[in-house]
Every structure is written in C-alpha cells, then in structure tokens.
Design a protein around this motif. Structure first.
Motif, PDB file in Angstrom:
ATOM      1  N   TRP A 230       0.833  -1.190   0.000  1.00  0.00           N
ATOM      2  CA  TRP A 230       0.000   0.000   0.000  1.00  0.00           C
ATOM      3  C   TRP A 230       0.880   1.257   0.000  1.00  0.00           C
ATOM      4  O   TRP A 230       1.956   1.279   0.593  1.00  0.00           O
ATOM      5  N   GLN A 231       0.381   2.294  -0.645  1.00  0.00           N
ATOM      6  CA  GLN A 231       1.145   3.536  -0.804  1.00  0.00           C
ATOM      7  C   GLN A 231       0.824   4.528   0.307  1.00  0.00           C
ATOM      8  O   GLN A 231      -0.338   4.723   0.664  1.00  0.00           O
ATOM      9  N   ASP A 232       1.866   5.159   0.832  1.00  0.00           N
ATOM     10  CA  ASP A 232       1.689   6.219   1.814  1.00  0.00           C
ATOM     11  C   ASP A 232       1.218   7.471   1.078  1.00  0.00           C
ATOM     12  O   ASP A 232       1.926   8.002   0.225  1.00  0.00           O
ATOM     13  N   VAL A 233       0.015   7.934   1.397  1.00  0.00           N
ATOM     14  CA  VAL A 233      -0.536   9.128   0.751  1.00  0.00           C
ATOM     15  C   VAL A 233      -0.767  10.239   1.774  1.00  0.00           C
ATOM     16  O   VAL A 233      -1.559  11.154   1.542  1.00  0.00           O
TER      17      VAL A 233
ATOM     18  N   THR B 281      -5.863  -6.979   2.320  1.00  0.00           N
ATOM     19  CA  THR B 281      -4.678  -7.355   1.548  1.00  0.00           C
ATOM     20  C   THR B 281      -4.778  -8.769   0.989  1.00  0.00           C
ATOM     21  O   THR B 281      -3.882  -9.199   0.264  1.00  0.00           O
ATOM     22  N   ARG B 282      -5.846  -9.480   1.331  1.00  0.00           N
ATOM     23  CA  ARG B 282      -5.979 -10.866   0.897  1.00  0.00           C
ATOM     24  C   ARG B 282      -7.053 -10.991  -0.185  1.00  0.00           C
ATOM     25  O   ARG B 282      -7.964 -10.147  -0.264  1.00  0.00           O
ATOM     26  N   PRO B 283      -6.986 -12.033  -1.022  1.00  0.00           N
ATOM     27  CA  PRO B 283      -8.013 -12.219  -2.055  1.00  0.00           C
ATOM     28  C   PRO B 283      -9.401 -12.367  -1.444  1.00  0.00           C
ATOM     29  O   PRO B 283      -9.557 -12.950  -0.366  1.00  0.00           O
TER      30      PRO B 283
ATOM     31  N   PRO C  76      -2.965  -0.739  -3.592  1.00  0.00           N
ATOM     32  CA  PRO C  76      -2.263  -0.739  -4.881  1.00  0.00           C
ATOM     33  C   PRO C  76      -3.165  -0.432  -6.071  1.00  0.00           C
ATOM     34  O   PRO C  76      -2.710   0.167  -7.054  1.00  0.00           O
ATOM     35  N   ASP C  77      -4.441  -0.829  -6.011  1.00  0.00           N
ATOM     36  CA  ASP C  77      -5.347  -0.547  -7.130  1.00  0.00           C
ATOM     37  C   ASP C  77      -6.030   0.812  -6.998  1.00  0.00           C
ATOM     38  O   ASP C  77      -6.899   1.163  -7.789  1.00  0.00           O
TER      39      ASP C  77
END
Length: 256
Positions: free
Chosen positions: A44-47, A110-112, A59-60
C-alpha cells in the motif's frame, strides 16, 4: 494483578514492563503502526500529506485507510470507491478501538476476496456470544455484556453495521460503523478479531483505567518486541511465513 516473566533474557538487554489485557475490546487504541506498517509491507502507498496524519492507499487505488483522531468522533476511516459489481463502502472506527481489532478488517483488505460470503456471526457464536433479532435488527452481545455487533435496518430500507464496547464507566468506550455495502468477508474478519479471546499487550503507560479489565504484568525484552513486530510484517509478504508461524511468534502465544 498477576505477574509473569518472559524467558530469553540476556545480560545485554533490560526488560521493559508491559501488560497483557483482557478482554481485548477494552485495551485502548494501541500503536497505529500495528495497522499501517502491515499495509505498507503489503504494497500500500503512503498518501499522507505534509502536516496531516497518516493515510495509505491500496495498490489498485480504490481503498484508502486514514487515521484522524482530531476529527469527531475521531479515529480510523476506511473508504472504498465502487469497482465492478462492488458498490462504494465506508467504515469508521473510533480512536479507542484496539488496533488488533482494526487490523482484523484492514489485514483482510490485503488478501483475495473469498468466492463465497462468510457467516459474519459464526466467530461470535463460537465464543458464546448471544445472538438474535430485535424487530428489524440482528444483534450479538458478548458473554460479559461489554461488546456488541448489530446489523440495524431502518424503516426506509437503509441499513448499517454497528459495533462497539464499553466498560460502563464512560472513559473507555468505542464504536465502529460500516455501511451495508461493506463486503461481508471484511465484516466477518472484523467480527473474528472482535470475538477473539486472546489478550493484547500494552506498555505500562498505556493501560486503561478500568475495573472491567484483567491485567497480567510481563517483562519483555526489546529484542522480543522487535521479533514479534518483524513476524507480523513478514506475514504480510507474499513469500512470508505462514499464518501459523506468525501466530507462534506472537506475544500472546509466548507466555510462560
């Protein structure tokens, strides 16, 4: 108050006093890194913006998790944009919600997604929570009466998941709400963390003042804390250890 000591002490380290707290629902918020570091390692991105409290994005780019204690009531906000067949959804969890319970939901992000919707109430029934309906609402209450999970439906068709805990003393309560469009596997992951009988650990200056909790004093080495933290982060990696390995490394499994 019970007292125990961790094995593995070395002369080079000084143990630190911590406490295992039961029930976990009244343990207080805890370290937000428990939630956010796992998401970071998962990609995951730090925003977060400069001068603004932490926020990360999936990520999406569809899900955002932020921690904003200055707002009312303050705490965690999780928002997901609509995607395909999934409508947008939103969850808010007050700042006194234990991070271990917040992580029940956020780790599941984070899991499917499972192929079939799970039974949200199953983890609660497994821990002897009382479940039943009251009019248009379906409710579950913990055996000690301190925590609950409700699915509340309005006469106009609106609905919301509502959860929380209270020690009935006014100073150690929290609530969480999820829109009715929240994927059921996420609500089920939250309910499993909510109902878990495992205690959670807090440093001595973060133990809530409540007559409804039981504390066990433990001496913990800094190296042990680092090892437990690394085990949790390693579990977030695709090639990390299995969930069973991560559980064996956790502090609640290492008590003596």
């Amino acid at each position: 108050m019970k007292r125990t000591q961790w094995r593995g002490r070395t002369a080079a380290e000084q143990p630190e006093q911590h406490y295992l707290i039961e029930p976990r629902v009244l343990a207080g918020g805890g370290d937000i890194a428990y939630v956010l570091a796992y998401l970071h390692v998962s990609g995951w991105q730090d925003v977060s913006k400069k001068g603004v409290l932490p926020a990360v994005r999936s990520p999406d780019r569809t899900v955002r998790v932020s921690y904003e204690p200055s707002l009312q009531p303050g705490g965690w906000t999780i928002h997901s944009a609509a995607r395909g067949q999934q409508a947008q959804w939103r969850a808010t969890l007050a700042r006194q919600t234990p991070v271990e319970i917040v992580a029940g939901l956020t780790d599941a992000l984070t899991r499917p997604r499972p192929a079939h919707a799970p039974d949200v109430w199953a983890p609660l029934r497994a821990q002897r929570w009382t479940t039943g309906s009251e009019g248009r609402h379906y409710i579950a209450t913990s055996p000690d009466g301190l925590a609950w999970l409700h699915f509340r439906q309005g006469a106009e068709g609106s609905a919301v998941w509502w959860s929380g805990a209270s020690d009935r003393q006014g100073g150690n309560a929290w609530v969480a709400q999820f829109s009715d469009t929240t994927p059921l596997h996420l609500v089920a992951a939250f309910s499993a963390a909510l109902a878990s009988p495992e205690p959670v650990m807090r440093p001595r200056d973060r133990v809530p003042l409540s007559a409804r909790i039981t504390t066990t004093s433990v001496s913990v080495l800094p190296s042990q804390l680092r090892a437990w933290q690394q085990a949790r982060l390693a579990a977030a990696l695709p090639a990390g250890p299995s969930a069973a390995t991560a559980r064996r490394a956790s502090p609640t499994r290492a008590r003596r």
